[in-house]
Design a protein around this motif. Structure first.
Motif, PDB file in Angstrom:
ATOM      1  N   ALA A 180      15.795 -14.605  23.032  1.00 12.54           N
ATOM      2  CA  ALA A 180      14.178 -14.336  23.498  1.00 12.54           C
ATOM      3  C   ALA A 180      14.700 -12.678  24.083  1.00 12.54           C
ATOM      4  CB  ALA A 180      14.461 -14.592  24.928  1.00 12.54           C
ATOM      5  N   GLU A 181      15.991 -12.172  23.974  1.00 13.24           N
ATOM      6  CA  GLU A 181      15.997 -11.105  25.375  1.00 13.24           C
ATOM      7  C   GLU A 181      15.559  -9.958  24.175  1.00 13.24           C
ATOM      8  OE1 GLU A 181      16.419  -9.818  28.517  1.00 13.24           O
ATOM      9  OE2 GLU A 181      16.088 -12.340  28.997  1.00 13.24           O
ATOM     10  N   LYS A 182      16.683  -9.635  23.604  1.00 11.75           N
ATOM     11  CA  LYS A 182      16.980  -8.454  22.677  1.00 11.75           C
ATOM     12  C   LYS A 182      16.592  -9.157  20.716  1.00 11.75           C
ATOM     13  CE  LYS A 182      17.549  -4.395  21.744  1.00 11.75           C
ATOM     14  NZ  LYS A 182      17.282  -3.105  22.124  1.00 11.75           N
ATOM     15  N   ARG A 183      15.821  -8.548  20.179  1.00 13.28           N
ATOM     16  CA  ARG A 183      15.479  -9.598  18.628  1.00 13.28           C
ATOM     17  C   ARG A 183      15.850  -8.263  17.972  1.00 13.28           C
ATOM     18  NH1 ARG A 183      10.883 -13.657  18.714  1.00 13.28           N
ATOM     19  NH2 ARG A 183      11.644 -15.191  17.277  1.00 13.28           N
ATOM     20  N   ARG A 184      15.924  -8.947  16.613  1.00 17.00           N
ATOM     21  CA  ARG A 184      15.836  -7.785  14.847  1.00 17.00           C
ATOM     22  C   ARG A 184      15.244  -8.043  14.356  1.00 17.00           C
ATOM     23  NH1 ARG A 184      21.414  -6.929  11.896  1.00 17.00           N
ATOM     24  NH2 ARG A 184      21.119  -8.985  12.358  1.00 17.00           N
ATOM     25  N   LEU A 185      13.882  -7.285  13.474  1.00 16.92           N
ATOM     26  CA  LEU A 185      13.403  -7.778  12.883  1.00 16.92           C
ATOM     27  C   LEU A 185      13.745  -6.964  11.008  1.00 16.92           C
ATOM     28  CD1 LEU A 185      10.629  -8.547  11.252  1.00 16.92           C
ATOM     29  CD2 LEU A 185       9.627  -6.755  12.436  1.00 16.92           C
ATOM     30  N   GLN A 186      15.022  -7.947  10.637  1.00 15.78           N
ATOM     31  CA  GLN A 186      15.110  -7.011   9.647  1.00 15.78           C
ATOM     32  C   GLN A 186      14.410  -7.365   8.407  1.00 15.78           C
ATOM     33  OE1 GLN A 186      18.136  -9.428   7.074  1.00 15.78           O
ATOM     34  NE2 GLN A 186      19.706  -7.641   7.698  1.00 15.78           N
ATOM     35  N   VAL A 187      14.694  -6.029   7.953  1.00 12.79           N
ATOM     36  CA  VAL A 187      13.277  -5.961   6.658  1.00 12.79           C
ATOM     37  C   VAL A 187      13.743  -5.409   5.259  1.00 12.79           C
ATOM     38  CG1 VAL A 187      10.947  -5.841   5.679  1.00 12.79           C
ATOM     39  CG2 VAL A 187      10.872  -5.586   7.637  1.00 12.79           C
ATOM     40  N   MET A 188      14.356  -5.984   4.105  1.00  9.91           N
ATOM     41  CA  MET A 188      14.853  -5.918   2.672  1.00  9.91           C
ATOM     42  C   MET A 188      13.713  -5.362   1.754  1.00  9.91           C
ATOM     43  SD  MET A 188      18.201  -7.880   2.016  1.00  9.91           S
ATOM     44  CE  MET A 188      19.625  -8.073   3.382  1.00  9.91           C
ATOM     45  N   ALA A 189      13.478  -4.419   1.690  1.00  6.97           N
ATOM     46  CA  ALA A 189      12.434  -4.091   0.959  1.00  6.97           C
ATOM     47  C   ALA A 189      13.072  -2.862  -0.381  1.00  6.97           C
ATOM     48  CB  ALA A 189      11.430  -3.242   1.283  1.00  6.97           C
ATOM     49  N   GLU A 190      12.183  -3.081  -2.037  1.00  7.52           N
ATOM     50  CA  GLU A 190      12.242  -2.064  -2.389  1.00  7.52           C
ATOM     51  C   GLU A 190      10.858  -1.431  -3.315  1.00  7.52           C
ATOM     52  OE1 GLU A 190      14.158  -4.807  -5.831  1.00  7.52           O
ATOM     53  OE2 GLU A 190      12.190  -5.710  -5.837  1.00  7.52           O
ATOM     54  N   ARG A 191      11.170  -0.217  -3.654  1.00  6.54           N
ATOM     55  CA  ARG A 191      10.276   0.310  -4.629  1.00  6.54           C
ATOM     56  C   ARG A 191       9.353  -0.557  -4.978  1.00  6.54           C
ATOM     57  NH1 ARG A 191      12.782   6.023  -4.844  1.00  6.54           N
ATOM     58  NH2 ARG A 191      13.431   5.184  -7.000  1.00  6.54           N
ATOM     59  N   ALA A 192       8.234  -0.351  -5.742  1.00  2.00           N
ATOM     60  CA  ALA A 192       7.396  -1.099  -6.647  1.00  2.00           C
ATOM     61  C   ALA A 192       7.060  -0.976  -8.023  1.00  2.00           C
ATOM     62  CB  ALA A 192       6.281  -1.329  -5.905  1.00  2.00           C
ATOM     63  N   VAL A 193       7.938   0.267  -8.353  1.00  2.00           N
ATOM     64  CA  VAL A 193       7.528   1.022  -9.532  1.00  2.00           C
ATOM     65  C   VAL A 193       8.958   0.678 -10.320  1.00  2.00           C
ATOM     66  CG1 VAL A 193       8.287   3.140  -8.851  1.00  2.00           C
ATOM     67  CG2 VAL A 193       6.541   3.109 -10.875  1.00  2.00           C
ATOM     68  N   ASP A 194       9.764   0.715  -9.622  1.00  2.00           N
ATOM     69  CA  ASP A 194      11.546   0.765 -10.124  1.00  2.00           C
ATOM     70  C   ASP A 194      12.672   0.338  -9.138  1.00  2.00           C
ATOM     71  OD1 ASP A 194      12.128   2.038  -7.944  1.00  2.00           O
ATOM     72  OD2 ASP A 194      12.859   3.576  -8.586  1.00  2.00           O
ATOM     73  N   ALA A 250       1.063  -1.042  -0.174  1.00  2.00           N
ATOM     74  CA  ALA A 250      -0.100  -0.182   0.229  1.00  2.00           C
ATOM     75  C   ALA A 250       1.100   1.284   0.088  1.00  2.00           C
ATOM     76  CB  ALA A 250      -1.290  -0.311   0.893  1.00  2.00           C
ATOM     77  N   ALA A 251       1.727   1.060   0.604  1.00  2.00           N
ATOM     78  CA  ALA A 251       2.683   2.302   0.455  1.00  2.00           C
ATOM     79  C   ALA A 251       3.925   2.121  -0.588  1.00  2.00           C
ATOM     80  CB  ALA A 251       4.078   2.212   1.796  1.00  2.00           C
ATOM     81  N   GLY A 252       3.844   1.601  -1.834  1.00  2.00           N
ATOM     82  CA  GLY A 252       4.824   1.332  -2.612  1.00  2.00           C
ATOM     83  C   GLY A 252       5.971   0.707  -2.912  1.00  2.00           C
ATOM     84  N   TYR A 253       6.072  -0.425  -1.684  1.00  2.00           N
ATOM     85  CA  TYR A 253       7.358  -1.146  -1.924  1.00  2.00           C
ATOM     86  C   TYR A 253       6.704  -2.592  -2.145  1.00  2.00           C
ATOM     87  CZ  TYR A 253       8.923   3.439  -0.135  1.00  2.00           C
ATOM     88  OH  TYR A 253       8.758   4.877   0.036  1.00  2.00           O
ATOM     89  N   GLU A 254       7.712  -3.475  -2.319  1.00  2.00           N
ATOM     90  CA  GLU A 254       7.881  -4.928  -1.476  1.00  2.00           C
ATOM     91  C   GLU A 254       8.595  -4.864  -0.788  1.00  2.00           C
ATOM     92  OE1 GLU A 254       8.388  -6.266  -6.095  1.00  2.00           O
ATOM     93  OE2 GLU A 254       6.349  -5.742  -6.429  1.00  2.00           O
ATOM     94  N   ILE A 255       8.392  -6.241   0.199  1.00  2.00           N
ATOM     95  CA  ILE A 255       9.446  -6.677   0.836  1.00  2.00           C
ATOM     96  C   ILE A 255       9.980  -8.026   0.405  1.00  2.00           C
ATOM     97  CG2 ILE A 255       9.940  -8.242   2.913  1.00  2.00           C
ATOM     98  CD1 ILE A 255       7.281  -6.975   4.414  1.00  2.00           C
ATOM     99  N   VAL A 256      11.190  -7.640   0.410  1.00  3.90           N
ATOM    100  CA  VAL A 256      12.197  -8.426  -0.378  1.00  3.90           C
ATOM    101  C   VAL A 256      12.151  -9.647   0.105  1.00  3.90           C
ATOM    102  CG1 VAL A 256      14.252  -9.523  -1.462  1.00  3.90           C
ATOM    103  CG2 VAL A 256      13.445  -7.058  -2.377  1.00  3.90           C
ATOM    104  N   ARG A 257      13.253  -9.217   2.108  1.00  2.60           N
ATOM    105  CA  ARG A 257      13.380 -10.429   2.379  1.00  2.60           C
ATOM    106  C   ARG A 257      12.916  -9.992   3.661  1.00  2.60           C
ATOM    107  NH1 ARG A 257      19.437 -12.813   3.397  1.00  2.60           N
ATOM    108  NH2 ARG A 257      19.602 -11.027   5.152  1.00  2.60           N
ATOM    109  N   LEU A 258      12.248 -11.200   4.563  1.00  2.00           N
ATOM    110  CA  LEU A 258      11.761 -10.650   6.164  1.00  2.00           C
ATOM    111  C   LEU A 258      12.663 -11.487   6.867  1.00  2.00           C
ATOM    112  CD1 LEU A 258       8.862  -8.954   7.674  1.00  2.00           C
ATOM    113  CD2 LEU A 258       9.397 -11.309   8.468  1.00  2.00           C
TER     114      LEU A 258
END
Length: 183
Positions: free
Chosen positions: A35-49, A21-29
């Motif tokens: 359990a203590e401190k986690r990291r959510l890594q989102v690789m994305a790119e603009r859908a248009v280009d 909806a924001a114009g992006y595609e998630i490439v990898r998550l």
């Protein structure tokens, strides 16, 4: 392949529509850490280009944060990290194997094929919407690999990949300058 675990898959179900909806595609998550401190890594790119600059990362991070705060799908503390896939990007979607046809890649399978799980070669496109084609080093014929067997794939840093990246950046800069002149 865009997510490794069932938890990653649930997060993709939640975040894919928001990113789109924001114009992006998630490439990898990937949700990483203990359990203590986690990291959510989102690789994305603009859908248009397919581009993703620092402003895009910040914009998508804000949008995803709103949804994550409201839905609270991760137990405990975590850090959200939104980034570009980079030049030697992971290949996680069937369309990536078409887009980057002609470039060198490494792939890893979930099973043995011809006595091995890891392969390196030049991407040769997609066959019948379920199989990728790759010209393997030292092999005479193009290998066909079921997309479902691939657990990991990424482009290999090469002069050809660097040249392609430079040409794409030059095209974007030219397009941006043309848009500014017209506006």
């Amino acid at each position: 392949m865009r997510g490794k675990t069932a938890e990653d898959a649930r997060l993709l179900e939640l975040l894919d529509p928001v990113a789109e909806a924001a114009g992006y595609e998630i490439v990898r998550l990937r949700l990483m850490g203990g359990a203590e401190k986690r990291r959510l890594q989102v690789m994305a790119e603009r859908a248009v280009d397919g581009d993703m600059n620092i402003d895009d990362c910040a914009r998508l991070s804000r949008v995803l944060s709103e949804v994550m705060d409201a839905a609270d799908p991760i137990t405990g503390e975590y850090v959200l990290e939104v980034s570009s896939p980079g030049i030697d990007r992971p290949l996680t979607r069937l369309k990536d194997f078409e887009t980057y046809e002609g470039l060198e890649a490494k792939i890893e399978l979930d099973r043995l094929a011809e006595g091995r799980k890891r392969f390196k070669g030049v991407l040769a496109g997609v066959e019948d919407e379920t199989t990728i084609a790759i010209d393997l080093e030292g092999e005479e014929h193009t290998a066909l690999v079921p997309f479902a067997w691939i657990t990991d794939a990424k482009l290999v840093m090469s002069d050809q990949l660097m040249k392609r990246g430079a040409e794409e950046r030059a095209r974007r800069l030219q397009s941006d300058m043309t848009s500014e002149e017209e506006g």
